[in-house]
Design a protein around this motif. Structure first.
Motif, mmCIF file in Angstrom:
data_model
loop_
_atom_site.group_PDB
_atom_site.id
_atom_site.type_symbol
_atom_site.label_atom_id
_atom_site.label_comp_id
_atom_site.label_asym_id
_atom_site.label_seq_id
_atom_site.Cartn_x
_atom_site.Cartn_y
_atom_site.Cartn_z
ATOM 1 N N ARG A 83 0.912 -1.224 0.028
ATOM 2 C CA ARG A 83 -0.069 -0.076 -0.011
ATOM 3 C C ARG A 83 0.929 1.384 -0.108
ATOM 4 N N VAL A 84 0.380 2.424 -0.598
ATOM 5 C CA VAL A 84 1.072 3.547 -0.595
ATOM 6 C C VAL A 84 0.808 4.407 0.664
ATOM 7 N N ARG A 85 1.907 4.689 1.418
ATOM 8 C CA ARG A 85 1.727 5.558 2.695
ATOM 9 C C ARG A 85 1.985 6.972 2.412
ATOM 10 N N ASP A 86 2.362 7.346 1.371
ATOM 11 C CA ASP A 86 2.764 8.497 1.258
ATOM 12 C C ASP A 86 3.082 8.834 -0.193
ATOM 13 N N THR A 87 2.927 9.764 -0.562
ATOM 14 C CA THR A 87 3.295 10.372 -2.056
ATOM 15 C C THR A 87 3.698 11.718 -2.293
ATOM 16 N N ARG A 88 4.927 12.049 -2.826
ATOM 17 C CA ARG A 88 5.425 13.264 -3.022
ATOM 18 C C ARG A 88 5.577 13.419 -4.283
ATOM 19 N N LEU A 89 5.381 14.981 -4.885
ATOM 20 C CA LEU A 89 5.475 15.433 -6.046
ATOM 21 C C LEU A 89 6.813 15.755 -6.424
ATOM 22 N N ARG A 90 7.607 15.368 -7.222
ATOM 23 C CA ARG A 90 9.039 15.784 -7.598
ATOM 24 C C ARG A 90 9.040 16.298 -8.988
ATOM 25 N N GLU A 91 10.119 16.923 -9.632
ATOM 26 C CA GLU A 91 10.040 17.646 -10.666
ATOM 27 C C GLU A 91 9.923 16.750 -11.962
ATOM 28 N N ASN A 92 10.338 15.523 -11.906
ATOM 29 C CA ASN A 92 9.967 14.767 -12.841
ATOM 30 C C ASN A 92 9.076 13.494 -12.679
ATOM 31 N N GLY A 93 8.227 13.499 -11.557
ATOM 32 C CA GLY A 93 7.579 12.365 -11.415
ATOM 33 C C GLY A 93 6.907 12.408 -9.896
ATOM 34 N N PHE A 94 6.804 11.213 -9.267
ATOM 35 C CA PHE A 94 6.237 10.878 -7.966
ATOM 36 C C PHE A 94 7.269 10.147 -7.121
ATOM 37 N N LYS A 95 7.371 10.432 -6.018
ATOM 38 C CA LYS A 95 8.166 9.478 -4.875
ATOM 39 C C LYS A 95 7.011 8.807 -4.114
ATOM 40 N N ARG A 96 6.994 7.745 -4.051
ATOM 41 C CA ARG A 96 5.847 6.958 -3.324
ATOM 42 C C ARG A 96 6.487 6.043 -2.321
ATOM 43 N N TYR A 97 6.061 6.282 -1.040
ATOM 44 C CA TYR A 97 6.774 5.442 0.113
ATOM 45 C C TYR A 97 5.408 4.317 0.107
ATOM 46 N N ARG A 98 6.073 3.229 0.294
ATOM 47 C CA ARG A 98 5.246 2.083 0.250
ATOM 48 C C ARG A 98 5.545 1.072 1.328
ATOM 49 N N GLU A 99 4.398 0.307 1.672
ATOM 50 C CA GLU A 99 4.631 -0.680 2.886
ATOM 51 C C GLU A 99 4.204 -2.053 2.421
ATOM 52 N N CYS A 100 4.763 -3.119 2.899
ATOM 53 C CA CYS A 100 4.211 -4.303 2.457
ATOM 54 C C CYS A 100 3.176 -4.824 3.577
ATOM 55 N N LEU A 101 1.939 -5.260 3.045
ATOM 56 C CA LEU A 101 0.883 -5.609 3.911
ATOM 57 C C LEU A 101 1.345 -6.949 4.632
ATOM 58 N N ASN A 102 2.089 -7.795 4.103
ATOM 59 C CA ASN A 102 2.484 -8.854 4.718
ATOM 60 C C ASN A 102 3.715 -9.202 5.537
#
Length: 51
Positions: free
Chosen positions: A11-30
């Motif tokens: 699941r995505v915990r946080d999303t940050r907008l960058r100059e050339n896309g997105f930086k997504r912080y993810r966590e495994c549910l398992n």
């Protein structure tokens, strides 16, 4: 997206907008491993070939 360790669902915990896309912080549910993905939009022209 699958976890790189156990291939479980994430699941995505946080999303940050960058100059050339997105930086997504993810966590495994398992296994609860946290990791970061960098995503960018790839805009390409589509061509239609008519014969």
């Amino acid at each position: 997206m699958k976890c790189p360790i156990c291939e479980g669902k994430t699941r995505v915990r946080d999303t940050r907008l960058r100059e050339n896309g997105f930086k997504r912080y993810r966590e495994c549910l398992n296994c609860h491993v946290r990791f970061v993905t960098y995503e960018k939009v790839d805009l390409k022209s589509l061509w239609e070939v008519v014969k």
